[in-house]
Write a protein that holds these residues in place. Structure first.
Motif, PDB file in Angstrom:
ATOM      1  N   ASN A 190      73.048 -56.443 -28.328  1.00 31.81           N
ATOM      2  CA  ASN A 190      72.086 -56.297 -27.235  1.00 31.81           C
ATOM      3  C   ASN A 190      71.167 -57.228 -27.580  1.00 31.81           C
ATOM      4  OD1 ASN A 190      70.056 -55.509 -25.563  1.00 31.81           O
ATOM      5  ND2 ASN A 190      70.244 -53.330 -26.293  1.00 31.81           N
ATOM      6  N   GLY A 197      66.380 -53.491 -24.251  1.00 32.46           N
ATOM      7  CA  GLY A 197      66.734 -54.620 -25.483  1.00 32.46           C
ATOM      8  C   GLY A 197      65.575 -54.965 -26.448  1.00 32.46           C
ATOM      9  N   ARG A 203      66.325 -50.473 -27.211  1.00 31.34           N
ATOM     10  CA  ARG A 203      67.766 -50.289 -27.550  1.00 31.34           C
ATOM     11  C   ARG A 203      68.239 -48.929 -27.406  1.00 31.34           C
ATOM     12  NH1 ARG A 203      68.901 -51.538 -32.677  1.00 31.34           N
ATOM     13  NH2 ARG A 203      66.921 -52.389 -33.044  1.00 31.34           N
TER      14      ARG A 203
END
Length: 412
Positions: A190, A197, A203
């Motif tokens: 990611n 992100g 995340r």
């Protein structure tokens, strides 16, 4: 946060929502490959879970059931969506819940871990290919848009609601082993620059929104759990420190049960790959991580991976760092292994690593997985397993069932 008293394998586990699990034995997810052409459960799948219920398992977790029939991890995955045949799922849940057994469904989206013959253009948090030669069998993914992300989150919620409706007694998010949830959590996979992100908080947003959507669909009293990596065991991947923080956040959200695993297709630690000899001897692959995590959270923990003997299982429970013991491959060979353990802690599962004698063939055919799938297929047809099954026989039988595509990279 060690337990005040020693836990017996036969002790009930009561979750915070009141759900009672009759013992501490957890059948972890395995790849069954027993969906039909429409990706519905088969009679064989129902028979298999009835066998595990009769065998004494307290909580049975299904193999990964997909939320989107356009995003499969394997050719014969079961899919649970609005096109599914609900009566076939009810057949499955009725069979798997015999003898007061909890039957939870593991819901999953593979992200980019879908073989090229199944998906021409897979999706992922970022357009990063799988490494270590896996790009030869997995296509380069397309980066998900914001709209794509929310559509997938909605699908998780819809499948969770359907799971409750067809009779599953709980749902687990597959957040481990490099699938989509795991991809979002990994700073390697990611590399987004938006709110999905970058920082761990960003995340983690995807799994939190998936959990919230599921919770909205099933209500507060229905159990929701997650299988998550202790770490990815790869450079620049999801770390142990990250994992602890995500677990703490999920506890605050209300998660009911956390199963600990580790690794990805690129570094398959969940199969014992590159594990230290001392870890393999101890049997529990992820017990050290569980020890760290138990100091931080109160949510019940399941440790899965490597358990083979009643002695090691009881030692793990006595340590106070796990609340349930996850078993997988031993149950493919001895589906009544839980009953044997409950009656005698000296019981041991003597699994052997199947091999053709040629390492490259073993790897090419993913024998450490397909050999066990073959045993599950036998159980599903009412036959007895063969612990001494010739590896070559399993190779040819699996090829006959799935074709050459069945031997492309597979999950554990």
């Amino acid at each position: 946060m060690n337990h005040a008293k020693k836990i017996s394998l036969s002790d009930r586990l009561i979750l915070k929502n009141g759900t009672q699990i009759k013992n501490r034995i957890f059948k972890s997810a395995m790849s069954e490959q027993l969906g039909d052409k429409a990706h519905n459960p088969t009679q064989g799948l129902a028979r298999l879970y009835a066998i595990w219920a009769d065998g004494g398992t307290g909580l049975s977790m299904t193999g990964n059931v997909m939320i989107d029939r356009s995003a499969l991890g394997e050719p014969k995955n079961v899919v649970l969506d609005n096109r599914s045949d609900k009566s076939l799922f009810q057949m499955w849940t009725d069979a798997g819940k015999k003898r007061d057994t909890e039957l939870w469904v593991q819901l999953n989206h593979p992200g980019k871990q879908t073989p090229s013959f199944l998906t021409k253009t897979p999706v992922a948090p970022s357009a990063i290919p799988l490494g270590k030669g896996l790009d030869k069998v997995f296509n380069l993914p397309r980066e998900l848009t914001e709209d794509d992300i929310w559509k997938i989150i909605k699908k998780f919620g819809e499948s969770a609601g359907l799971a409750k409706a067809v009779g599953f007694s709980g749902v687990q998010i597959h957040g481990a082993h490099g699938y989509l949830v795991s991809q979002f959590l990994s700073p390697h996979h990611n590399r987004r620059a938006d709110r999905w992100g970058g920082t761990l908080e960003n995340r983690s947003r995807f799994v939190l929104e998936v959990y919230r959507e599921m919770r909205e669909a099933v209500g507060e009293d229905f159990p929701l759990g997650i299988k998550m990596n202790s770490a990815d065991f790869m450079k620049s991947g999801f770390t142990t420190e990250d994992s602890v923080e995500v677990a703490k956040t999920l506890e605050e959200e209300g998660i009911d049960l956390i199963e600990i695993s580790g690794g990805t297709y690129e570094s398959p630690s969940m199969t014992g790959y590159k594990m230290k000899a001392s870890t393999i001897k101890r049997e529990a692959y992820f017990l050290e991580y569980a020890k760290q995590l138990k100091k931080q959270i109160e949510v019940p923990i399941v440790v899965t991976g490597g358990f083979r003997s009643g002695t090691a299982i009881q030692d793990a429970l006595d340590s106070g760092v796990t609340d349930m013991i996850g078993l997988a491959r031993p149950l493919a060979i001895e589906p009544d292994f839980p009953n044997k353990l409950l009656n005698d802690l000296e019981t041991r599962s003597n699994l052997k690593n199947p091999t053709t004698g040629f390492a490259f063939i073993d790897k090419m055919t993913m024998l450490s997985i397909t050999w066990y799938e073959y045993q599950l297929a036998k159980l599903a047809t009412g036959k007895k397993v063969n612990p001494s099954q010739n590896a070559w026989s399993a190779v040819f039988q699996t090829l006959a069932r799935l074709g050459v595509h069945g031997f492309l990279q597979r999950r554990a």
